[in-house]
Design a protein around this motif. Sequence first.
Motif, PDB file in Angstrom:
ATOM      1  N   THR A 126       0.181 -14.724   5.096  1.00 12.23           N
ATOM      2  CA  THR A 126       0.502 -13.548   5.917  1.00 12.23           C
ATOM      3  C   THR A 126       0.932 -12.376   5.042  1.00 12.23           C
ATOM      4  OG1 THR A 126       1.139 -14.972   7.759  1.00 12.23           O
ATOM      5  CG2 THR A 126       1.984 -12.699   7.787  1.00 12.23           C
ATOM      6  N   PHE A 127       1.755 -12.650   4.041  1.00 17.83           N
ATOM      7  CA  PHE A 127       2.215 -11.613   3.109  1.00 17.83           C
ATOM      8  C   PHE A 127       1.035 -10.974   2.373  1.00 17.83           C
ATOM      9  CE2 PHE A 127       3.313 -10.908  -1.438  1.00 17.83           C
ATOM     10  CZ  PHE A 127       4.005  -9.715  -1.291  1.00 17.83           C
ATOM     11  N   ILE A 128       0.139 -11.800   1.842  1.00 12.90           N
ATOM     12  CA  ILE A 128      -1.009 -11.264   1.096  1.00 12.90           C
ATOM     13  C   ILE A 128      -1.913 -10.458   2.026  1.00 12.90           C
ATOM     14  CG2 ILE A 128      -3.113 -11.895  -0.157  1.00 12.90           C
ATOM     15  CD1 ILE A 128      -1.479 -14.153  -1.457  1.00 12.90           C
ATOM     16  N   ASN A 129      -2.118 -10.929   3.238  1.00 16.29           N
ATOM     17  CA  ASN A 129      -2.921 -10.159   4.199  1.00 16.29           C
ATOM     18  C   ASN A 129      -2.302  -8.797   4.470  1.00 16.29           C
ATOM     19  OD1 ASN A 129      -4.922 -12.054   4.463  1.00 16.29           O
ATOM     20  ND2 ASN A 129      -4.097 -12.953   6.328  1.00 16.29           N
ATOM     21  N   GLN A 130      -0.983  -8.726   4.539  1.00 15.11           N
ATOM     22  CA  GLN A 130      -0.297  -7.451   4.759  1.00 15.11           C
ATOM     23  C   GLN A 130      -0.472  -6.531   3.557  1.00 15.11           C
ATOM     24  OE1 GLN A 130       0.990  -6.603   7.680  1.00 15.11           O
ATOM     25  NE2 GLN A 130       1.470  -4.558   6.943  1.00 15.11           N
ATOM     26  N   ILE A 158      -3.005  -6.525   1.505  1.00 19.81           N
ATOM     27  CA  ILE A 158      -4.395  -6.056   1.568  1.00 19.81           C
ATOM     28  C   ILE A 158      -4.533  -4.958   2.623  1.00 19.81           C
ATOM     29  CG2 ILE A 158      -6.759  -6.731   2.159  1.00 19.81           C
ATOM     30  CD1 ILE A 158      -6.003  -9.528   0.961  1.00 19.81           C
ATOM     31  N   LYS A 159      -3.926  -5.169   3.782  1.00 19.39           N
ATOM     32  CA  LYS A 159      -4.006  -4.191   4.878  1.00 19.39           C
ATOM     33  C   LYS A 159      -3.447  -2.833   4.470  1.00 19.39           C
ATOM     34  CE  LYS A 159      -2.448  -3.465   9.604  1.00 19.39           C
ATOM     35  NZ  LYS A 159      -1.624  -3.996  10.681  1.00 19.39           N
ATOM     36  N   GLU A 160      -2.392  -2.827   3.665  1.00 16.80           N
ATOM     37  CA  GLU A 160      -1.744  -1.579   3.271  1.00 16.80           C
ATOM     38  C   GLU A 160      -2.311  -0.979   1.985  1.00 16.80           C
ATOM     39  OE1 GLU A 160       2.525  -1.823   3.425  1.00 16.80           O
ATOM     40  OE2 GLU A 160       2.452  -2.993   5.276  1.00 16.80           O
ATOM     41  N   CYS A 161      -3.282  -1.637   1.371  1.00 23.32           N
ATOM     42  CA  CYS A 161      -3.861  -1.168   0.107  1.00 23.32           C
ATOM     43  C   CYS A 161      -4.793   0.019   0.366  1.00 23.32           C
ATOM     44  CB  CYS A 161      -4.623  -2.301  -0.571  1.00 23.32           C
ATOM     45  SG  CYS A 161      -5.462  -1.782  -2.075  1.00 23.32           S
ATOM     46  N   THR A 162      -4.450   1.163  -0.175  1.00 26.92           N
ATOM     47  CA  THR A 162      -5.241   2.381   0.015  1.00 26.92           C
ATOM     48  C   THR A 162      -6.657   2.228  -0.547  1.00 26.92           C
ATOM     49  OG1 THR A 162      -3.232   3.685  -0.146  1.00 26.92           O
ATOM     50  CG2 THR A 162      -5.303   4.858  -0.482  1.00 26.92           C
ATOM     51  N   ILE A 163      -6.785   1.605  -1.685  1.00 19.98           N
ATOM     52  CA  ILE A 163      -8.110   1.451  -2.298  1.00 19.98           C
ATOM     53  C   ILE A 163      -8.995   0.549  -1.433  1.00 19.98           C
ATOM     54  CG2 ILE A 163      -9.358   0.558  -4.301  1.00 19.98           C
ATOM     55  CD1 ILE A 163      -6.870   1.459  -5.956  1.00 19.98           C
ATOM     56  N   HIS A 164      -8.440  -0.574  -0.981  1.00 15.95           N
ATOM     57  CA  HIS A 164      -9.211  -1.466  -0.112  1.00 15.95           C
ATOM     58  C   HIS A 164      -9.637  -0.748   1.161  1.00 15.95           C
ATOM     59  CE1 HIS A 164      -9.770  -4.656   2.937  1.00 15.95           C
ATOM     60  NE2 HIS A 164     -10.414  -5.234   1.950  1.00 15.95           N
ATOM     61  N   GLU A 165      -8.742  -0.018   1.764  1.00 15.01           N
ATOM     62  CA  GLU A 165      -9.051   0.700   3.003  1.00 15.01           C
ATOM     63  C   GLU A 165     -10.151   1.735   2.782  1.00 15.01           C
ATOM     64  OE1 GLU A 165      -9.023   1.458   6.930  1.00 15.01           O
ATOM     65  OE2 GLU A 165      -7.898  -0.135   5.944  1.00 15.01           O
ATOM     66  N   THR A 166     -10.127   2.381   1.633  1.00 14.35           N
ATOM     67  CA  THR A 166     -11.127   3.401   1.320  1.00 14.35           C
ATOM     68  C   THR A 166     -12.503   2.797   1.069  1.00 14.35           C
ATOM     69  OG1 THR A 166      -9.421   4.809   0.348  1.00 14.35           O
ATOM     70  CG2 THR A 166     -11.699   5.292  -0.266  1.00 14.35           C
ATOM     71  N   LEU A 167     -12.547   1.668   0.384  1.00 19.30           N
ATOM     72  CA  LEU A 167     -13.821   1.099  -0.053  1.00 19.30           C
ATOM     73  C   LEU A 167     -14.414   0.049   0.881  1.00 19.30           C
ATOM     74  CD1 LEU A 167     -13.125   0.655  -3.866  1.00 19.30           C
ATOM     75  CD2 LEU A 167     -14.413   2.476  -2.749  1.00 19.30           C
ATOM     76  N   LYS A 168     -13.634  -0.516   1.776  1.00 20.74           N
ATOM     77  CA  LYS A 168     -14.094  -1.690   2.521  1.00 20.74           C
ATOM     78  C   LYS A 168     -15.339  -1.444   3.370  1.00 20.74           C
ATOM     79  CE  LYS A 168     -11.122  -1.372   6.599  1.00 20.74           C
ATOM     80  NZ  LYS A 168     -10.021  -2.028   7.305  1.00 20.74           N
ATOM     81  N   HIS A 169     -15.591  -0.225   3.783  1.00 23.77           N
ATOM     82  CA  HIS A 169     -16.779   0.052   4.575  1.00 23.77           C
ATOM     83  C   HIS A 169     -17.958   0.506   3.711  1.00 23.77           C
ATOM     84  CE1 HIS A 169     -14.526  -0.561   8.191  1.00 23.77           C
ATOM     85  NE2 HIS A 169     -13.615   0.301   7.789  1.00 23.77           N
ATOM     86  N   ALA A 170     -17.693   0.810   2.446  1.00 21.56           N
ATOM     87  CA  ALA A 170     -18.745   1.319   1.567  1.00 21.56           C
ATOM     88  C   ALA A 170     -19.340   0.235   0.675  1.00 21.56           C
ATOM     89  CB  ALA A 170     -18.192   2.446   0.700  1.00 21.56           C
ATOM     90  N   VAL A 171     -18.511  -0.715   0.240  1.00 23.00           N
ATOM     91  CA  VAL A 171     -18.940  -1.738  -0.710  1.00 23.00           C
ATOM     92  C   VAL A 171     -18.411  -3.091  -0.229  1.00 23.00           C
ATOM     93  CG1 VAL A 171     -18.785  -2.522  -3.116  1.00 23.00           C
ATOM     94  CG2 VAL A 171     -18.801  -0.077  -2.617  1.00 23.00           C
TER      95      VAL A 171
END
Length: 70
Positions: free
Chosen positions: A44-48, A50-63
């Motif tokens: 649960t902690f790691i998922n949180q 990931i959810k709050e990671c700006t880079i992941h949020e920016t790239l997750k729909h592109a790559v």
Amino acid sequence: MEINKFEVKTAGETTKYQDGRSAVTKIQVTIHAETNLNEQDQHTFINQVIKECTIHETLKHAVPIEIKRV
């Protein structure tokens, strides 16, 4: 919560086009965390994180991003 280790390794795959350009086609992220949490709470902690990671949020729909937990 006590975090003894939080290590993130990233790798990527690229493709090269005939005209010399290239693009990232996949990102692989490996997370190794050592905490005093039980397995479910650590997940649960790691998922949180990931959810709050700006880079992941920016790239997750592109790559495509593959995340491994070790």
